[in-house]
Design a protein around this motif. Structure first.
Motif, PDB file in Angstrom:
ATOM      1  N   GLY A  54       0.819  -1.220   0.000  1.00 17.64           N
ATOM      2  CA  GLY A  54       0.000   0.000   0.000  1.00 17.64           C
ATOM      3  C   GLY A  54       0.848   1.263   0.000  1.00 17.64           C
ATOM      4  O   GLY A  54       1.554   1.545   0.944  1.00 17.64           O
ATOM      5  N   ARG A  55       0.749   1.998  -1.088  1.00 16.98           N
ATOM      6  CA  ARG A  55       1.542   3.228  -1.227  1.00 16.98           C
ATOM      7  C   ARG A  55       1.099   4.328  -0.265  1.00 16.98           C
ATOM      8  O   ARG A  55       1.867   5.239   0.035  1.00 16.98           O
ATOM      9  N   ASN A  56      -0.129   4.270   0.203  1.00 13.09           N
ATOM     10  CA  ASN A  56      -0.606   5.300   1.127  1.00 13.09           C
ATOM     11  C   ASN A  56       0.174   5.304   2.431  1.00 13.09           C
ATOM     12  O   ASN A  56       0.368   6.358   3.033  1.00 13.09           O
ATOM     13  N   GLY A  57       0.613   4.141   2.866  1.00 10.53           N
ATOM     14  CA  GLY A  57       1.437   4.067   4.077  1.00 10.53           C
ATOM     15  C   GLY A  57       2.759   4.797   3.891  1.00 10.53           C
ATOM     16  O   GLY A  57       3.194   5.562   4.754  1.00 10.53           O
ATOM     17  N   LEU A  58       3.379   4.574   2.745  1.00  9.55           N
ATOM     18  CA  LEU A  58       4.633   5.263   2.435  1.00  9.55           C
ATOM     19  C   LEU A  58       4.395   6.765   2.297  1.00  9.55           C
ATOM     20  O   LEU A  58       5.173   7.570   2.796  1.00  9.55           O
ATOM     21  N   ARG A  59       3.322   7.132   1.654  1.00 11.16           N
ATOM     22  CA  ARG A  59       3.009   8.554   1.452  1.00 11.16           C
ATOM     23  C   ARG A  59       2.835   9.269   2.796  1.00 11.16           C
ATOM     24  O   ARG A  59       3.330  10.369   2.996  1.00 11.16           O
ATOM     25  N   GLU A  60       2.136   8.628   3.731  1.00 14.13           N
ATOM     26  CA  GLU A  60       1.941   9.244   5.053  1.00 14.13           C
ATOM     27  C   GLU A  60       3.262   9.437   5.773  1.00 14.13           C
ATOM     28  O   GLU A  60       3.507  10.481   6.366  1.00 14.13           O
ATOM     29  N   ILE A  61       4.102   8.411   5.752  1.00 17.60           N
ATOM     30  CA  ILE A  61       5.398   8.510   6.419  1.00 17.60           C
ATOM     31  C   ILE A  61       6.257   9.567   5.735  1.00 17.60           C
ATOM     32  O   ILE A  61       6.903  10.380   6.398  1.00 17.60           O
ATOM     33  N   TYR A  62       6.230   9.583   4.413  1.00 21.30           N
ATOM     34  CA  TYR A  62       7.003  10.576   3.662  1.00 21.30           C
ATOM     35  C   TYR A  62       6.544  11.992   4.018  1.00 21.30           C
ATOM     36  O   TYR A  62       7.359  12.862   4.305  1.00 21.30           O
ATOM     37  N   ASP A  63       5.237  12.219   3.988  1.00 20.94           N
ATOM     38  CA  ASP A  63       4.705  13.549   4.286  1.00 20.94           C
ATOM     39  C   ASP A  63       5.077  13.999   5.698  1.00 20.94           C
ATOM     40  O   ASP A  63       5.381  15.173   5.925  1.00 20.94           O
ATOM     41  N   GLU A  64       5.065  13.081   6.627  1.00 20.80           N
ATOM     42  CA  GLU A  64       5.339  13.415   8.030  1.00 20.80           C
ATOM     43  C   GLU A  64       6.827  13.585   8.318  1.00 20.80           C
ATOM     44  O   GLU A  64       7.218  14.433   9.119  1.00 20.80           O
ATOM     45  N   TYR A  65       7.681  12.782   7.669  1.00 21.68           N
ATOM     46  CA  TYR A  65       9.090  12.724   8.082  1.00 21.68           C
ATOM     47  C   TYR A  65      10.122  13.079   7.020  1.00 21.68           C
ATOM     48  O   TYR A  65      11.318  12.974   7.282  1.00 21.68           O
ATOM     49  N   MET A  66       9.700  13.542   5.857  1.00 20.64           N
ATOM     50  CA  MET A  66      10.665  13.861   4.807  1.00 20.64           C
ATOM     51  C   MET A  66      11.668  14.911   5.290  1.00 20.64           C
ATOM     52  O   MET A  66      12.877  14.741   5.141  1.00 20.64           O
ATOM     53  N   GLU A  67      11.201  15.989   5.894  1.00 25.58           N
ATOM     54  CA  GLU A  67      12.103  17.043   6.355  1.00 25.58           C
ATOM     55  C   GLU A  67      13.008  16.543   7.472  1.00 25.58           C
ATOM     56  O   GLU A  67      14.185  16.912   7.543  1.00 25.58           O
ATOM     57  N   PHE A  68      12.471  15.716   8.348  1.00 24.93           N
ATOM     58  CA  PHE A  68      13.269  15.154   9.440  1.00 24.93           C
ATOM     59  C   PHE A  68      14.382  14.272   8.889  1.00 24.93           C
ATOM     60  O   PHE A  68      15.543  14.409   9.292  1.00 24.93           O
ATOM     61  N   ILE A  69      14.061  13.395   7.953  1.00 20.87           N
ATOM     62  CA  ILE A  69      15.064  12.506   7.363  1.00 20.87           C
ATOM     63  C   ILE A  69      16.120  13.334   6.642  1.00 20.87           C
ATOM     64  O   ILE A  69      17.327  13.089   6.778  1.00 20.87           O
ATOM     65  N   TYR A  70      15.683  14.334   5.893  1.00 25.38           N
ATOM     66  CA  TYR A  70      16.633  15.211   5.199  1.00 25.38           C
ATOM     67  C   TYR A  70      17.583  15.886   6.205  1.00 25.38           C
ATOM     68  O   TYR A  70      18.791  15.948   5.976  1.00 25.38           O
ATOM     69  N   SER A  71      17.051  16.365   7.312  1.00 25.95           N
ATOM     70  CA  SER A  71      17.903  17.052   8.291  1.00 25.95           C
ATOM     71  C   SER A  71      18.910  16.094   8.922  1.00 25.95           C
ATOM     72  O   SER A  71      20.052  16.480   9.183  1.00 25.95           O
ATOM     73  N   VAL A  72      18.509  14.851   9.145  1.00 25.51           N
ATOM     74  CA  VAL A  72      19.447  13.852   9.674  1.00 25.51           C
ATOM     75  C   VAL A  72      20.552  13.596   8.653  1.00 25.51           C
ATOM     76  O   VAL A  72      21.740  13.590   8.983  1.00 25.51           O
ATOM     77  N   MET A  73      20.158  13.410   7.402  1.00 24.08           N
ATOM     78  CA  MET A  73      21.140  13.164   6.337  1.00 24.08           C
ATOM     79  C   MET A  73      22.101  14.347   6.203  1.00 24.08           C
ATOM     80  O   MET A  73      23.322  14.163   6.131  1.00 24.08           O
ATOM     81  N   LEU A  74      21.564  15.554   6.185  1.00 22.80           N
ATOM     82  CA  LEU A  74      22.385  16.752   6.023  1.00 22.80           C
ATOM     83  C   LEU A  74      23.352  16.929   7.183  1.00 22.80           C
ATOM     84  O   LEU A  74      24.499  17.332   6.983  1.00 22.80           O
ATOM     85  N   SER A  75      22.916  16.599   8.379  1.00 18.95           N
ATOM     86  CA  SER A  75      23.803  16.758   9.533  1.00 18.95           C
ATOM     87  C   SER A  75      24.999  15.809   9.466  1.00 18.95           C
ATOM     88  O   SER A  75      26.043  16.088  10.032  1.00 18.95           O
TER      89      SER A  75
END
Length: 184
Positions: free
Chosen positions: A17-38
């Motif tokens: 189900g892509r909706n599960g991925l979409r929800e996680i992406y919408d909620e945590y994309m910026e958080f994951i990016y900030s972890v990667m950038l750090s």
């Protein structure tokens, strides 16, 4: 997102189900990016890694999630591991490992969220993060933008909780000093 909602999204991903991925992406994309950038300190690499992270979550990473441990900590650890792997593969590993056991270091009690918001709000996020050392930047990122506790950050980074709290306080003091200079 609550742990139970996150677990439902992971279950949806496992069922295709892509909706599960979409929800996680919408909620945590910026958080994951900030972890990667750090970790990688390069916005292009951080963007690529963030995209790769969600592809990996879809393809196989969701199968490794074990509920009940705090999904933010799991996400941060998985993202950080991917970023470190990139640094190792490209020969750019410049991570410093804190071998000292600073559990006995005492720091001032954490200031209120109002103070943190005032400090961060008076400057751009980019300018604030550039002022900090690598270890401080990562901890501030996880604490303020990832809304993680010192305990979770310590477990994610594999550092003593005292070290994490001390580095956070040190970083906040630097940011306060800078914000005061900017206002004057």
């Amino acid at each position: 997102m609550t742990d139970s909602r996150f677990e439902r999204c992971i279950l949806l991903i496992k069922q295709g189900g892509r909706n599960g991925l979409r929800e996680i992406y919408d909620e945590y994309m910026e958080f994951i990016y900030s972890v990667m950038l750090s970790v990688v300190k390069n916005s292009h690499d951080a963007e690529d890694l963030t995209s790769d992270f969600f592809l990996k979550l879809w393809n196989r990473l969701a199968d490794t999630y074990e509920g009940g441990r705090g999904h933010k900590r799991w996400l941060a650890a998985a993202a950080r591991n991917m970023a470190v792997d990139l640094l190792r593969k490209s020969g750019r590993e410049q991570l410093t490992i804190d071998d000292e056991d600073d559990d006995n270091v005492r720091c001032e009690p954490a200031d209120s969220c109002d103070t943190e918001n005032t400090v961060i709000g008076s400057m751009t996020v980019k300018a604030a993060l550039e002022m900090l050392g690598d270890g401080e930047r990562e901890i501030v990122n996880l604490k303020l933008f990832g809304d993680m506790t010192f305990k979770d950050i310590a477990l994610t980074l594999g550092k003593p909780r005292g070290t994490v709290a001390w580095k956070y306080q040190s970083a906040m003091n630097k940011l306060r000093k800078y914000a005061k200079e900017v206002r004057n």
